[in-house]
Design an enzyme around this catalytic site. Structure first.
Site, PDB file in Angstrom:
ATOM      1  CG  ASP A  75      -1.367   1.130   1.242  1.00  0.00           C
ATOM      2  OD1 ASP A  75      -2.726   0.776   0.682  1.00  0.00           O
ATOM      3  OD2 ASP A  75      -1.536   1.599   2.413  1.00  0.00           O
ATOM      4  CD  GLU A  82      -1.613   2.468  -3.235  1.00  0.00           C
ATOM      5  OE1 GLU A  82      -3.380   3.973  -3.800  1.00  0.00           O
ATOM      6  OE2 GLU A  82      -1.812   2.647  -2.777  1.00  0.00           O
TER       7      GLU A  82
HETATM    8  C1  QV4 Z   1      -8.704  13.498   7.620  1.00  0.00           C
HETATM    9  C2  QV4 Z   1      -8.698  14.386   6.582  1.00  0.00           C
HETATM   10  C3  QV4 Z   1      -7.223  14.865   6.197  1.00  0.00           C
HETATM   11  C4  QV4 Z   1      -6.410  14.887   7.547  1.00  0.00           C
HETATM   12  C5  QV4 Z   1      -6.351  13.969   8.562  1.00  0.00           C
HETATM   13  C6  QV4 Z   1      -6.162  14.477   9.476  1.00  0.00           C
HETATM   14  O1  QV4 Z   1      -8.976  14.017   5.727  1.00  0.00           O
HETATM   15  O2  QV4 Z   1      -6.700  16.300   4.935  1.00  0.00           O
HETATM   16  O3  QV4 Z   1      -5.162  15.160   7.355  1.00  0.00           O
HETATM   17  O4  QV4 Z   1      -7.766  13.815   8.173  1.00  0.00           O
HETATM   18  O5  QV4 Z   1      -7.072  14.891  10.779  1.00  0.00           O
HETATM   19  C7  QV4 Z   1      -9.190   8.319   6.067  1.00  0.00           C
HETATM   20  C8  QV4 Z   1     -10.631   8.997   6.033  1.00  0.00           C
HETATM   21  C9  QV4 Z   1      -9.829  10.864   5.523  1.00  0.00           C
HETATM   22  C10 QV4 Z   1      -9.217  10.751   7.200  1.00  0.00           C
HETATM   23  C11 QV4 Z   1      -8.014  10.056   7.094  1.00  0.00           C
HETATM   24  C12 QV4 Z   1      -7.079  10.046   8.490  1.00  0.00           C
HETATM   25  O6  QV4 Z   1     -11.075   8.438   4.867  1.00  0.00           O
HETATM   26  O7  QV4 Z   1     -10.486  11.832   5.635  1.00  0.00           O
HETATM   27  O8  QV4 Z   1      -8.070  12.449   6.746  1.00  0.00           O
HETATM   28  O9  QV4 Z   1      -8.397   8.512   7.686  1.00  0.00           O
HETATM   29  O10 QV4 Z   1      -8.058   9.826   9.509  1.00  0.00           O
HETATM   30  C13 QV4 Z   1      -8.172   5.109   2.794  1.00  0.00           C
HETATM   31  C14 QV4 Z   1      -9.366   5.649   2.155  1.00  0.00           C
HETATM   32  C15 QV4 Z   1      -8.766   7.306   2.981  1.00  0.00           C
HETATM   33  C16 QV4 Z   1      -8.593   6.874   4.195  1.00  0.00           C
HETATM   34  C17 QV4 Z   1      -7.300   6.438   4.715  1.00  0.00           C
HETATM   35  C18 QV4 Z   1      -7.420   5.485   6.395  1.00  0.00           C
HETATM   36  O11 QV4 Z   1      -8.913   5.975   0.955  1.00  0.00           O
HETATM   37  O12 QV4 Z   1      -9.967   7.225   2.447  1.00  0.00           O
HETATM   38  O13 QV4 Z   1      -8.202   8.318   5.263  1.00  0.00           O
HETATM   39  O14 QV4 Z   1      -7.384   4.748   4.221  1.00  0.00           O
HETATM   40  O15 QV4 Z   1      -7.896   5.413   6.732  1.00  0.00           O
HETATM   41  C19 QV4 Z   1      -2.890   8.230  -2.551  1.00  0.00           C
HETATM   42  C20 QV4 Z   1      -2.170   7.878  -2.595  1.00  0.00           C
HETATM   43  C21 QV4 Z   1      -2.638   6.393  -2.536  1.00  0.00           C
HETATM   44  C22 QV4 Z   1      -3.533   5.996  -1.680  1.00  0.00           C
HETATM   45  C23 QV4 Z   1      -4.947   6.966  -2.404  1.00  0.00           C
HETATM   46  C24 QV4 Z   1      -6.106   6.584  -1.165  1.00  0.00           C
HETATM   47  O16 QV4 Z   1      -0.812   8.022  -3.218  1.00  0.00           O
HETATM   48  O17 QV4 Z   1      -1.630   5.696  -2.164  1.00  0.00           O
HETATM   49  O18 QV4 Z   1      -4.091   8.757  -2.156  1.00  0.00           O
HETATM   50  N1  QV4 Z   1      -4.350   4.845  -1.812  1.00  0.00           N
HETATM   51  C25 QV4 Z   1      -3.633   3.441  -0.362  1.00  0.00           C
HETATM   52  C26 QV4 Z   1      -4.705   2.629  -0.317  1.00  0.00           C
HETATM   53  C27 QV4 Z   1      -6.314   3.866  -0.035  1.00  0.00           C
HETATM   54  C28 QV4 Z   1      -5.925   3.878   1.985  1.00  0.00           C
HETATM   55  C29 QV4 Z   1      -4.015   4.364   2.177  1.00  0.00           C
HETATM   56  C30 QV4 Z   1      -3.730   4.329   0.989  1.00  0.00           C
HETATM   57  C31 QV4 Z   1      -3.489   4.842   2.461  1.00  0.00           C
HETATM   58  O19 QV4 Z   1      -5.463   2.145  -1.654  1.00  0.00           O
HETATM   59  O20 QV4 Z   1      -7.438   2.944   0.574  1.00  0.00           O
HETATM   60  O21 QV4 Z   1      -6.679   5.183   2.308  1.00  0.00           O
HETATM   61  O22 QV4 Z   1      -3.716   3.174   3.876  1.00  0.00           O
HETATM   62  O23 QV4 Z   1      -3.017   8.457  -4.182  1.00  0.00           O
END
Ligand code: QV4
Length: 474
Positions: A188, A225
């Site tokens: 990831d 990824e």
């Molecule tokens: C929130 C705010 C942020 C703030 C943060 C801190 O939005 O701006 O900085 O609070 O207070 C969840 C929430 C998100 C929250 C975050 C932290 O949706 O709103 O931030 O938690 O509390 C998955 C989900 C995210 C989720 C995250 C962690 O998609 O929504 O965030 O899990 O639970 C880029 C990257 C790529 C990534 C992609 C999504 O390059 O690597 O974005 N993809 C991978 C996974 C994805 C996962 C993550 C990475 C993180 O495929 O599923 O994100 O592990 O393109």
């Protein structure tokens, strides 16, 4: 570390997103093994925070490397891996090496009962303390390498993979999974880690476990990824020699084409001809668990006719290491997987046709999709020959003399004699039906001594694809 270690002629991965380990074990035995699936990508296995409402994404916020989540515990995980390997289905684990949990009000308690204070970067279950992380900063400029790799992705505490301690804990975690019999990993957020650090970690891992049927000296399969739409500062090319890389442009372009924004005739040069990674380095998919939730060109289960056409093309055309998505129904980004009142994930249930009914979509159980997994196995090691198109959205091609695929994405019928390249005989279209006890429940096509057959795909047919192969000869 580009070899997925398929068993036999198999060559497709299915992502059983959010499934429980005990359900996956049964699915391997009852469905995936018999249908010729090569492997399963499973959701993260290690302990995560508990977020209100239990969104799927809580599993991307680790608390420790204990193997207890809503999908099950270590014993259930180990049992699943063994049972899947026993029927020739490999397990690939989604691993979070980039970060730990994001901020949480006060003390968080994880899915294995471990306490942590993410706000203080304190994770005693590993243990990690503040010194194991990069200083806090936000990614505002995605073309700034420092920010992308050393700041926090959506506020997730960013581990410093150049540190010996962090490296040793990550390697220990991955080696534990290898010991339990997995065949490899989806890494990831790989783009958010320096490739030199990943290289160190990957090359330090143990060989796959010979007690689970892997050959001696087999290296874990790695797919990373990295989202690269074409001109990113941190590019897919920095990672492609370490392991396979997710080819996001594949997903975007196949969506575009089957949504009708790009004529299918252009697919003749699909693959590296479109600027994609070399085939053996590309992990390919129509949609993944992230981009199926975004609006835009990417197709998902909500547009079934186009989705099935795109999937048929994906699995019939010899490019990439293929992964099929298996989803649960969602309304928005945060919809949790099917769960009961106690917020426990529920098991999928099936109707008499084998389709899932209780909130699981199970695209992998759609006949048009699992039949193409069988097609891909049947035509393995053949090339594309005999390409035909109507100059627009009707195409057909052969896979050597083992398989033939035709697609009609025009608003008028496809009705004509086409070269199937197959030996003379009658073949069952595996899209509109199945070959059961020697008779075909869907369309059948008679191929003459020159390899030609009459192909009909009406514009209002239920499916816009027709697929023939040598293992479905009537
Ligand atoms: C929130 C705010 C942020 C703030 C943060 C801190 O939005 O701006 O900085 O609070 O207070 C969840 C929430 C998100 C929250 C975050 C932290 O949706 O709103 O931030 O938690 O509390 C998955 C989900 C995210 C989720 C995250 C962690 O998609 O929504 O965030 O899990 O639970 C880029 C990257 C790529 C990534 C992609 C999504 O390059 O690597 O974005 N993809 C991978 C996974 C994805 C996962 C993550 C990475 C993180 O495929 O599923 O994100 O592990 O393109």
């Amino acid at each position: 570390q580009h070899n997925p270690h398929w068993w036999g002629n198999r060559n497709t991965i299915v992502h059983l997103f959010e499934w429980k380990w005990s359900d996956i074990a049964q699915e391997c035995e009852n469905f995936l093994g018999p249908r010729g699936f090569g492997g399963v990508q499973v959701s993260p296995v290690n302990e995560n925070i508990i977020a209100a409402g239990r969104p799927w994404w809580e599993r991307y916020q680790p608390i420790s490397y204990k193997l207890t989540t809503r999908s099950g515990n270590e014993e259930e995980f180990g049992d699943m891996v063994r049972r899947c390997n026993d029927v020739g289905v490999r397990i690939y684990v989604d691993v979070l090496l980039n970060h730990m949990s994001g901020d949480f009000d006060g003390v968080a308690v994880g899915t294995a009962g471990t306490e942590a204070e993410p706000g203080k970067k304190s994770f005693p279950g590993v243990p990690y303390t503040a010194q194991d992380f990069h200083p806090t900063c936000e990614i505002t400029d995605w073309n700034d390498r420092f920010q992308v790799q050393q700041c926090e992705l959506v506020g997730l505490k960013d581990l410093d993979q150049s540190s010996d301690w962090v490296r040793s804990k990550l390697i220990e975690f991955l080696d534990h999974l290898i010991d339990l019999g997995v065949a490899g990993f989806r890494v990831d957020a790989a783009k958010h880690m320096a490739s030199e650090d990943l290289e160190y970690i990957y090359s330090s891992l143990s060989n796959l476990n010979i007690d689970h049927g892997f050959p001696h000296n087999a290296r874990p399969f790695i797919f990373q990824e990295v989202i690269d739409h074409g001109h990113e500062t941190v590019s897919r090319d920095e990672y492609k020699d370490l392991g396979a890389v997710t080819e996001f442009r594949f997903s975007e372009e196949i969506g575009n084409a089957f949504r009708g924004n790009n004529a299918l005739k252009w697919l003749q040069s699909w693959g590296t001809g479109w600027g994609f990674l070399p085939s053996g380095q590309a992990l390919t998919f129509v949609d993944n668990h992230d981009n199926q939730r975004d609006a835009g060109a990417v197709l998902n289960y909500k547009s079934p006719k186009q989705y099935k056409m795109a999937t048929a093309f994906h699995l019939a055309y010899p490019y990439g290491i293929s992964r099929v998505m298996s989803s649960f129904a969602f309304d928005d980004h945060d919809t949790p997987p099917p769960q009961d009142e106690q917020e426990r994930i529920v098991s999928p249930e099936f109707d008499e046709d084998g389709a899932c009914v209780n909130g699981w979509i199970c695209e992998h159980r759609w006949r048009q999709i699992y039949a193409m997994v069988g097609f891909k196995n049947a035509v393995r090691d053949t090339e594309v020959t005999g390409w035909w198109d109507n100059g627009d959205n009707q195409i057909s091609f052969c896979r050597g003399n083992k398989g033939f695929l035709a697609i009609n994405n025009n608003l008028y019928d496809l009705s004509q004699d086409l070269n199937t390249c197959l030996p003379q005989g009658t073949y069952c279209d595996v899209i509109s039906g199945s070959l059961i006890d020697g008779s075909c429940t869907g369309k059948s096509v008679t191929v003459n001594e020159h390899g030609y057959g009459y192909i009909h795909i009406g514009s209002d047919d239920f499916d816009g694809v027709l697929g023939l192969h040598v293992d479905a000869k009537v």
